[in-house]
Design a protein around this motif. Structure first.
Motif, PDB file in Angstrom:
ATOM      1  N   LYS A  54       0.801  -1.228   0.000  1.00 17.17           N
ATOM      2  CA  LYS A  54       0.000   0.000   0.000  1.00 17.17           C
ATOM      3  C   LYS A  54       0.834   1.277   0.000  1.00 17.17           C
ATOM      4  CE  LYS A  54      -3.834  -2.324   0.399  1.00 17.17           C
ATOM      5  NZ  LYS A  54      -4.327  -2.895  -0.802  1.00 17.17           N
ATOM      6  N   GLY A  55       2.056   1.234   0.510  1.00 13.02           N
ATOM      7  CA  GLY A  55       2.862   2.445   0.639  1.00 13.02           C
ATOM      8  C   GLY A  55       3.630   2.802  -0.626  1.00 13.02           C
ATOM      9  N   GLU A  56       4.380   3.881  -0.537  1.00 20.35           N
ATOM     10  CA  GLU A  56       5.263   4.320  -1.612  1.00 20.35           C
ATOM     11  C   GLU A  56       6.676   3.834  -1.303  1.00 20.35           C
ATOM     12  OE1 GLU A  56       4.231   5.991  -4.363  1.00 20.35           O
ATOM     13  OE2 GLU A  56       2.210   5.733  -3.573  1.00 20.35           O
ATOM     14  N   LEU A  57       7.378   3.377  -2.330  1.00 22.72           N
ATOM     15  CA  LEU A  57       8.723   2.824  -2.160  1.00 22.72           C
ATOM     16  C   LEU A  57       9.766   3.651  -2.878  1.00 22.72           C
ATOM     17  CD1 LEU A  57       7.863  -0.927  -2.791  1.00 22.72           C
ATOM     18  CD2 LEU A  57       8.448   0.092  -0.597  1.00 22.72           C
ATOM     19  N   SER A  58      10.973   3.697  -2.303  1.00 23.35           N
ATOM     20  CA  SER A  58      12.149   4.256  -2.958  1.00 23.35           C
ATOM     21  C   SER A  58      13.174   3.144  -3.090  1.00 23.35           C
ATOM     22  CB  SER A  58      12.765   5.390  -2.132  1.00 23.35           C
ATOM     23  OG  SER A  58      11.971   6.528  -2.217  1.00 23.35           O
ATOM     24  N   ALA A  59      14.031   3.254  -4.100  1.00 22.73           N
ATOM     25  CA  ALA A  59      15.071   2.250  -4.330  1.00 22.73           C
ATOM     26  C   ALA A  59      16.441   2.858  -4.040  1.00 22.73           C
ATOM     27  CB  ALA A  59      15.026   1.761  -5.768  1.00 22.73           C
ATOM     28  N   TYR A  60      17.311   2.056  -3.467  1.00 25.94           N
ATOM     29  CA  TYR A  60      18.683   2.458  -3.160  1.00 25.94           C
ATOM     30  C   TYR A  60      19.630   1.389  -3.664  1.00 25.94           C
ATOM     31  CZ  TYR A  60      16.792   5.929   0.036  1.00 25.94           C
ATOM     32  OH  TYR A  60      16.121   6.993   0.561  1.00 25.94           O
ATOM     33  N   LEU A  61      20.753   1.811  -4.219  1.00 25.32           N
ATOM     34  CA  LEU A  61      21.847   0.912  -4.544  1.00 25.32           C
ATOM     35  C   LEU A  61      22.777   0.976  -3.348  1.00 25.32           C
ATOM     36  CD1 LEU A  61      23.011  -0.922  -6.749  1.00 25.32           C
ATOM     37  CD2 LEU A  61      24.247   1.061  -7.627  1.00 25.32           C
ATOM     38  N   ALA A  62      23.042  -0.168  -2.719  1.00 24.39           N
ATOM     39  CA  ALA A  62      23.751  -0.162  -1.446  1.00 24.39           C
ATOM     40  C   ALA A  62      24.792  -1.271  -1.380  1.00 24.39           C
ATOM     41  CB  ALA A  62      22.745  -0.331  -0.309  1.00 24.39           C
ATOM     42  N   GLY A  70      24.624   4.490   0.570  1.00 20.89           N
ATOM     43  CA  GLY A  70      24.119   4.043  -0.722  1.00 20.89           C
ATOM     44  C   GLY A  70      23.736   5.203  -1.610  1.00 20.89           C
ATOM     45  N   ILE A  71      23.247   4.858  -2.787  1.00 18.07           N
ATOM     46  CA  ILE A  71      22.819   5.838  -3.776  1.00 18.07           C
ATOM     47  C   ILE A  71      21.299   5.799  -3.854  1.00 18.07           C
ATOM     48  CG2 ILE A  71      22.887   6.481  -6.212  1.00 18.07           C
ATOM     49  CD1 ILE A  71      25.592   4.971  -6.347  1.00 18.07           C
ATOM     50  N   ASP A  72      20.661   6.927  -3.598  1.00 21.27           N
ATOM     51  CA  ASP A  72      19.207   7.033  -3.695  1.00 21.27           C
ATOM     52  C   ASP A  72      18.849   7.088  -5.173  1.00 21.27           C
ATOM     53  OD1 ASP A  72      16.517   7.658  -3.637  1.00 21.27           O
ATOM     54  OD2 ASP A  72      16.734   9.349  -2.265  1.00 21.27           O
ATOM     55  N   LEU A  73      18.156   6.071  -5.657  1.00 17.23           N
ATOM     56  CA  LEU A  73      17.769   5.998  -7.066  1.00 17.23           C
ATOM     57  C   LEU A  73      16.411   6.626  -7.321  1.00 17.23           C
ATOM     58  CD1 LEU A  73      18.963   2.353  -7.757  1.00 17.23           C
ATOM     59  CD2 LEU A  73      20.174   4.479  -8.270  1.00 17.23           C
ATOM     60  N   ASP A  92      31.212   4.839  -9.449  1.00 12.20           N
ATOM     61  CA  ASP A  92      31.857   3.530  -9.416  1.00 12.20           C
ATOM     62  C   ASP A  92      30.896   2.581  -8.712  1.00 12.20           C
ATOM     63  OD1 ASP A  92      33.430   1.275  -9.171  1.00 12.20           O
ATOM     64  OD2 ASP A  92      34.814   2.160  -7.716  1.00 12.20           O
ATOM     65  N   THR A  93      30.287   1.676  -9.455  1.00  8.18           N
ATOM     66  CA  THR A  93      29.282   0.779  -8.881  1.00  8.18           C
ATOM     67  C   THR A  93      29.876  -0.522  -8.335  1.00  8.18           C
ATOM     68  OG1 THR A  93      28.823  -0.169 -11.052  1.00  8.18           O
ATOM     69  CG2 THR A  93      27.426   1.675 -10.331  1.00  8.18           C
ATOM     70  N   SER A  94      31.190  -0.694  -8.439  1.00 12.81           N
ATOM     71  CA  SER A  94      31.785  -1.965  -8.023  1.00 12.81           C
ATOM     72  C   SER A  94      31.555  -2.323  -6.550  1.00 12.81           C
ATOM     73  CB  SER A  94      33.276  -2.007  -8.359  1.00 12.81           C
ATOM     74  OG  SER A  94      33.968  -0.980  -7.695  1.00 12.81           O
ATOM     75  N   PRO A  95      31.484  -1.367  -5.613  1.00 16.27           N
ATOM     76  CA  PRO A  95      31.261  -1.799  -4.224  1.00 16.27           C
ATOM     77  C   PRO A  95      29.801  -2.137  -3.894  1.00 16.27           C
ATOM     78  CG  PRO A  95      31.627   0.572  -4.275  1.00 16.27           C
ATOM     79  CD  PRO A  95      31.817   0.052  -5.679  1.00 16.27           C
ATOM     80  N   TYR A  96      28.884  -1.839  -4.785  1.00 19.29           N
ATOM     81  CA  TYR A  96      27.468  -2.023  -4.483  1.00 19.29           C
ATOM     82  C   TYR A  96      27.002  -3.420  -4.872  1.00 19.29           C
ATOM     83  CZ  TYR A  96      27.756   2.987  -3.975  1.00 19.29           C
ATOM     84  OH  TYR A  96      28.116   4.238  -3.576  1.00 19.29           O
ATOM     85  N   ASN A  97      26.357  -4.103  -3.917  1.00 20.06           N
ATOM     86  CA  ASN A  97      25.932  -5.477  -4.169  1.00 20.06           C
ATOM     87  C   ASN A  97      24.472  -5.746  -3.793  1.00 20.06           C
ATOM     88  OD1 ASN A  97      26.160  -5.393  -1.405  1.00 20.06           O
ATOM     89  ND2 ASN A  97      27.598  -7.087  -1.239  1.00 20.06           N
ATOM     90  N   THR A  98      23.738  -4.703  -3.420  1.00 24.81           N
ATOM     91  CA  THR A  98      22.331  -4.878  -3.076  1.00 24.81           C
ATOM     92  C   THR A  98      21.491  -3.712  -3.589  1.00 24.81           C
ATOM     93  OG1 THR A  98      22.728  -3.851  -0.927  1.00 24.81           O
ATOM     94  CG2 THR A  98      22.667  -6.243  -0.961  1.00 24.81           C
ATOM     95  N   VAL A  99      20.218  -3.998  -3.815  1.00 29.82           N
ATOM     96  CA  VAL A  99      19.222  -2.970  -4.074  1.00 29.82           C
ATOM     97  C   VAL A  99      18.233  -3.073  -2.921  1.00 29.82           C
ATOM     98  CG1 VAL A  99      17.352  -2.207  -5.582  1.00 29.82           C
ATOM     99  CG2 VAL A  99      19.499  -3.011  -6.572  1.00 29.82           C
ATOM    100  N   VAL A 100      17.986  -1.945  -2.271  1.00 31.37           N
ATOM    101  CA  VAL A 100      17.085  -1.917  -1.127  1.00 31.37           C
ATOM    102  C   VAL A 100      15.844  -1.115  -1.500  1.00 31.37           C
ATOM    103  CG1 VAL A 100      16.795  -1.174   1.268  1.00 31.37           C
ATOM    104  CG2 VAL A 100      19.005  -2.065   0.505  1.00 31.37           C
ATOM    105  N   LEU A 101      14.676  -1.686  -1.241  1.00 34.69           N
ATOM    106  CA  LEU A 101      13.420  -0.968  -1.408  1.00 34.69           C
ATOM    107  C   LEU A 101      12.984  -0.528  -0.022  1.00 34.69           C
ATOM    108  CD1 LEU A 101      11.564  -3.223  -3.995  1.00 34.69           C
ATOM    109  CD2 LEU A 101      13.181  -1.355  -4.389  1.00 34.69           C
ATOM    110  N   ARG A 102      12.768   0.777   0.135  1.00 37.90           N
ATOM    111  CA  ARG A 102      12.454   1.351   1.442  1.00 37.90           C
ATOM    112  C   ARG A 102      11.130   2.096   1.381  1.00 37.90           C
ATOM    113  NH1 ARG A 102      15.852   6.106   4.464  1.00 37.90           N
ATOM    114  NH2 ARG A 102      14.663   7.395   3.061  1.00 37.90           N
ATOM    115  N   ASP A 103      10.343   1.960   2.434  1.00 38.16           N
ATOM    116  CA  ASP A 103       9.076   2.661   2.523  1.00 38.16           C
ATOM    117  C   ASP A 103       9.335   4.154   2.724  1.00 38.16           C
ATOM    118  OD1 ASP A 103       5.985   2.225   3.021  1.00 38.16           O
ATOM    119  OD2 ASP A 103       6.692   3.730   4.451  1.00 38.16           O
ATOM    120  N   GLU A 104       8.690   4.982   1.911  1.00 41.26           N
ATOM    121  CA  GLU A 104       8.880   6.426   1.969  1.00 41.26           C
ATOM    122  C   GLU A 104       8.420   7.040   3.290  1.00 41.26           C
ATOM    123  OE1 GLU A 104      10.013   9.124  -0.270  1.00 41.26           O
ATOM    124  OE2 GLU A 104      11.175   7.332  -0.695  1.00 41.26           O
TER     125      GLU A 104
END
Length: 115
Positions: A54-62, A70-73, A92-104
């Motif tokens: 039901k909520g709004e989500l944001s994505a982060y590269l972390a 992380g990077i707020d996408l 430089d995206t080499s250190p990032y290994n996850t995408v996190v979906l977070r509730d706004e």
């Protein structure tokens, strides 16, 4: 669409998601790839589906799910389909290994996707 041609397959970071969290379902494929149209890297959501959330989500590269460095996408404006979120040029995206979906609203992590 993200273009993975010309990339070393061993260096393509991707994950298949089929997860249920708090009654919501998240499924599809998430890929960190080069976008031939934009000329940079993107996080590409392919055949992605969010059901019963039901909520709004944001994505982060972390890194390891830690969004503080992380990077707020940006906000996920799509609940289904294929779409991409650009990564700032020169990152430089080499250190990032996850995408996190977070509730706004609550600022809580909803799903952590390991690439």
């Amino acid at each position: 669409m993200a273009d993975m041609s010309g990339q070393d397959p061993s260096e393509i970071k991707m994950a298949t998601v089929d997860e249920e969290q708090k009654g919501a379902t998240f499924s599809g494929t998430v890929i960190l790839a080069i976008d031939s149209e934009e000329g940079g890297e993107v996080v590409f959501f392919r055949d992605f589906l969010i059901e019963h959330y039901k909520g709004e989500l944001s994505a982060y590269l972390a890194t390891d799910g830690n969004i503080t460095k992380g990077i707020d996408l940006g906000a996920l404006k799509h609940k289904s389909g294929s779409f991409k979120l650009p990564i700032p040029l020169g990152t430089d995206t080499s250190p990032y290994n996850t995408v996190v979906l977070r509730d706004e609203k609550s600022k809580k992590k909803v799903v952590t996707i390991e690439l």
